[in-house]
Motif scaffolding. Structure first.
Motif, short mmCIF file in Angstrom:
data_model
loop_
_atom_site.label_atom_id
_atom_site.label_comp_id
_atom_site.label_asym_id
_atom_site.label_seq_id
_atom_site.Cartn_x
_atom_site.Cartn_y
_atom_site.Cartn_z
N SER A 140 5.79 -7.41 1.98
CA SER A 140 4.99 -6.44 2.73
C SER A 140 5.98 -5.59 3.51
O SER A 140 7.13 -5.98 3.72
N ARG A 141 5.54 -4.44 3.92
CA ARG A 141 6.41 -3.55 4.69
C ARG A 141 6.91 -4.23 5.96
O ARG A 141 8.09 -4.21 6.27
N SER A 142 5.99 -4.86 6.69
CA SER A 142 6.39 -5.46 7.97
C SER A 142 7.35 -6.63 7.76
O SER A 142 8.33 -6.76 8.50
N SER A 143 7.11 -7.48 6.76
CA SER A 143 8.02 -8.61 6.55
C SER A 143 9.39 -8.13 6.09
O SER A 143 10.41 -8.65 6.56
N ILE A 194 9.77 -1.11 -4.42
CA ILE A 194 9.19 0.21 -4.71
C ILE A 194 7.92 0.38 -3.90
O ILE A 194 7.11 -0.54 -3.79
N GLY A 195 7.77 1.55 -3.31
CA GLY A 195 6.55 1.88 -2.59
C GLY A 195 6.46 1.31 -1.19
O GLY A 195 5.38 1.20 -0.63
N LEU A 196 7.60 0.97 -0.59
CA LEU A 196 7.60 0.36 0.73
C LEU A 196 6.98 1.29 1.78
O LEU A 196 6.30 0.84 2.69
N TYR A 197 7.19 2.59 1.66
CA TYR A 197 6.67 3.56 2.62
C TYR A 197 5.78 4.57 1.90
O TYR A 197 5.99 5.77 1.98
N SER A 198 4.79 4.07 1.20
CA SER A 198 3.93 4.97 0.43
C SER A 198 2.48 4.52 0.53
O SER A 198 2.15 3.58 1.23
N HIS A 199 1.65 5.19 -0.26
CA HIS A 199 0.22 4.90 -0.29
C HIS A 199 -0.09 3.69 -1.16
O HIS A 199 -1.21 3.20 -1.14
N TRP A 237 11.97 10.44 -9.64
CA TRP A 237 10.61 10.01 -10.00
C TRP A 237 10.10 8.95 -9.04
O TRP A 237 8.92 8.95 -8.67
N ILE A 238 10.97 8.02 -8.63
CA ILE A 238 10.55 6.99 -7.69
C ILE A 238 10.10 7.62 -6.38
O ILE A 238 9.05 7.29 -5.84
N SER A 239 10.91 8.53 -5.86
CA SER A 239 10.54 9.16 -4.58
C SER A 239 9.26 9.97 -4.71
O SER A 239 8.43 9.98 -3.80
N ILE A 240 9.07 10.64 -5.84
CA ILE A 240 7.85 11.42 -6.07
C ILE A 240 6.63 10.50 -6.14
O ILE A 240 5.60 10.75 -5.51
N ALA A 241 6.74 9.42 -6.90
CA ALA A 241 5.61 8.49 -7.04
C ALA A 241 5.22 7.90 -5.70
O ALA A 241 4.04 7.80 -5.37
N CYS A 242 6.21 7.52 -4.92
CA CYS A 242 5.91 6.90 -3.63
C CYS A 242 5.40 7.91 -2.61
O CYS A 242 4.46 7.63 -1.87
N ARG A 243 5.99 9.07 -2.59
CA ARG A 243 5.57 10.09 -1.61
C ARG A 243 4.16 10.58 -1.88
O ARG A 243 3.38 10.82 -0.97
#
Length: 188
Positions: A108-111, A147-152, A70-76
């Motif tokens: 944040s993703r970058s940090s 959660i959501g590091l590489y998502s929308h 579910w985590i991967s689905i939500a993020c993708r």
């Protein structure tokens, strides 16, 4: 509308391979399925199918799917409304630490990439080979999952309900007293 008509006019897939990958900037769907009922041919997006699947799981009509799935689905797919189903607890947080004695940082993703160098133990793989990310709660020093590091969606962290080796041990008393987990201006 007549409920009997709705149930007697069920949609079926319009053929075994009738699914198209799309690059639609307006609908934000990766995959659309061609469907038909007794009177119409129409499409249904993958997000809608996934939301229906989640409802079927909640109603006990299908076996429980793994939390990491579910985590991967939500993020993708950017389906933020399924996030409360995740195997984490407490409020969403936007800060983290890498070690119990480390500095608190804004998430944040970058940090996170810069701080962790995308290395273990902060980057790990689930059984399904999905990348999962961990850190430490700045207040209670319990493990948190990013959660959501590489998502929308905007990345956030939530407390893990268990110890994560080489990150932190879970302490229920510390978690119970954590204002980041249970709400305050800083963590929500």
């Amino acid at each position: 509308m007549n409920p009997k008509y709705i149930f007697e006019n069920r949609a079926v897939q319009a053929g075994p391979d009738n699914a198209e990958e799309v690059n639609c900037l307006d609908c934000d769907e990766e995959l659309v399925f061609a469907m038909r009922d007794q009177h119409h041919t129409f499409s249904i997006g993958l997000r809608t199918v996934l939301q229906c699947l989640m409802l079927a799981e909640k109603k006990g009509k299908i076996p429980l799917l793994s939390d990491s799935w579910w985590i991967s689905i939500a993020c993708r797919h950017g389906i933020e409304e399924i996030i409360p189903k995740f195997p984490t607890q407490g409020n969403k947080m936007h800060t983290y630490q890498l070690r119990e004695d480390g500095d608190e940082k804004e998430l944040s993703r970058s940090s996170f990439e810069e701080d962790t160098r995308k290395c273990y133990p902060y980057y790990q793989q689930s059984c399904e080979k999905e990348s999962i990310h961990f850190a430490v709660c700045p207040e209670c020093k319990n493990p948190i999952q990013i959660i959501g590091l590489y998502s929308h969606i905007r990345p956030f962290a939530m407390h893990c309900a268990c110890s994560i080796p080489r990150i932190a041990s879970f302490d229920q008393d510390s978690y119970a007293n954590c204002t980041l987990a249970h709400g305050n201006k800083k963590g929500t």
